[in-house]
Design a protein around this motif. Structure first.
Motif, short mmCIF file in Angstrom:
data_model
loop_
_atom_site.label_atom_id
_atom_site.label_comp_id
_atom_site.label_asym_id
_atom_site.label_seq_id
_atom_site.Cartn_x
_atom_site.Cartn_y
_atom_site.Cartn_z
N THR A 1 -71.35 -0.35 -8.57
CA THR A 1 -72.29 -1.45 -8.22
C THR A 1 -72.89 -2.37 -8.60
O THR A 1 -73.13 -3.21 -8.32
CB THR A 1 -73.14 -0.18 -7.65
OG1 THR A 1 -73.67 0.64 -8.26
CG2 THR A 1 -72.59 1.01 -6.64
N LYS B 1 -62.94 -6.21 -3.09
CA LYS B 1 -63.99 -5.48 -3.77
C LYS B 1 -64.65 -4.98 -4.73
O LYS B 1 -63.59 -4.83 -5.63
CB LYS B 1 -63.83 -4.25 -2.08
CG LYS B 1 -63.63 -3.13 -2.96
CD LYS B 1 -62.92 -1.84 -1.95
CE LYS B 1 -64.65 -1.32 -1.95
NZ LYS B 1 -65.14 -1.13 -2.00
N LYS B 2 -65.85 -4.67 -4.98
CA LYS B 2 -66.37 -4.14 -6.14
C LYS B 2 -66.06 -2.62 -5.82
O LYS B 2 -66.54 -1.73 -5.29
CB LYS B 2 -68.03 -4.09 -6.68
CG LYS B 2 -68.11 -6.28 -6.37
CD LYS B 2 -69.88 -5.80 -6.48
CE LYS B 2 -70.56 -5.28 -7.43
NZ LYS B 2 -71.85 -5.31 -7.50
N GLN C 1 -63.13 -3.18 -12.84
CA GLN C 1 -64.26 -4.37 -12.05
C GLN C 1 -63.22 -5.21 -11.31
O GLN C 1 -62.93 -5.69 -9.63
CB GLN C 1 -65.17 -4.63 -12.41
CG GLN C 1 -66.71 -5.71 -11.33
CD GLN C 1 -66.51 -4.57 -10.50
OE1 GLN C 1 -66.42 -3.74 -9.70
NE2 GLN C 1 -68.37 -4.46 -10.13
N LYS C 2 -63.00 -5.83 -12.04
CA LYS C 2 -61.69 -7.37 -12.37
C LYS C 2 -61.02 -6.92 -11.30
O LYS C 2 -60.50 -7.60 -10.30
CB LYS C 2 -61.32 -7.85 -13.34
CG LYS C 2 -60.38 -8.91 -12.79
CD LYS C 2 -60.13 -10.16 -14.65
CE LYS C 2 -59.07 -8.74 -15.47
NZ LYS C 2 -58.68 -9.27 -16.67
N ASP D 1 -74.03 -4.90 -11.74
CA ASP D 1 -73.49 -6.34 -12.47
C ASP D 1 -72.74 -6.19 -13.44
O ASP D 1 -74.32 -5.81 -14.96
CB ASP D 1 -74.93 -6.90 -11.94
CG ASP D 1 -75.30 -7.31 -10.46
OD1 ASP D 1 -74.10 -7.43 -9.46
OD2 ASP D 1 -76.27 -7.44 -10.35
N ILE E 1 -61.80 -6.17 -7.65
CA ILE E 1 -62.29 -7.63 -7.42
C ILE E 1 -60.86 -8.98 -6.79
O ILE E 1 -60.60 -9.20 -5.81
CB ILE E 1 -62.57 -8.44 -7.67
CG1 ILE E 1 -64.90 -7.64 -7.98
CG2 ILE E 1 -62.69 -10.15 -7.20
CD1 ILE E 1 -65.52 -8.11 -8.89
N VAL F 1 -69.76 -11.80 -8.31
CA VAL F 1 -67.92 -11.17 -7.90
C VAL F 1 -67.52 -12.42 -7.72
O VAL F 1 -66.21 -11.70 -8.59
CB VAL F 1 -68.31 -10.40 -7.26
CG1 VAL F 1 -67.37 -9.78 -6.95
CG2 VAL F 1 -69.46 -9.19 -7.85
#
Length: 151
Positions: A57, A53-54, A44-45, A59, A48, A143
């Protein structure tokens, strides 16, 4: 073309977890739930920071041992600290996305789980900023904070 693929390449934590578990199991390097969570956070990092962008989806929440996707934890917590040796059929991850995430998965799965935890516990990082010695336990890591603090 790349931009279009990245717009389409959003996955749930469970979808991506199944892909990661399959890859690690098939490569004979299975991982634990703790390692899975840290790999997911690092993927994810990466997206981003590099694509703004992620990839995932869901959290991430600030739990005692680092960032966690609650649904993924619930799915695999029965394994405890043991490796997850599942095999899933019909896991579809876009080839452009796979080419970006496979090297990260391969690199991180070789690391000790507690070293991965230490990385996410870096003072001033996104997890540390939210967790605050337990005051932010299970609070969402935004995010924008991942982008700002993990870059």
């Amino acid at each position: 073309m790349e931009e279009r693929i990245l717009k389409e390449g959003i996955y749930t934590g469970i979808q991506l977890s199944k892909y990661i578990i399959n890859k690690c199991t098939n490569d004979r390097q299975p991982i634990s739930n703790l390692q899975l969570q840290k790999i997911l956070f690092n993927l994810q990092k990466y997206f981003i920071i590099n694509y703004d962008k992620k990839l995932i989806t869901d959290d991430f929440e600030a739990w005692p041992y680092g960032p966690v996707i609650r649904e993924v934890y619930a799915e695999y917590c029965s394994y405890g600290s043991m490796t997850i040796n599942e095999k899933y059929n019909h896991i579809s991850i876009n080839s452009s996305i796979r080419s970006k995430i496979d090297p990260i998965i391969s690199r991180l799965r070789k690391r000790q789980p507690w070293d991965l935890v230490e990385d996410t516990h870096r003072p001033g990082g996104a997890w540390d900023t939210i967790y605050k010695n337990g005051a932010g336990n299970k609070k969402i890591i935004p995010v924008c904070l991942i982008k700002e603090k993990e870059n």
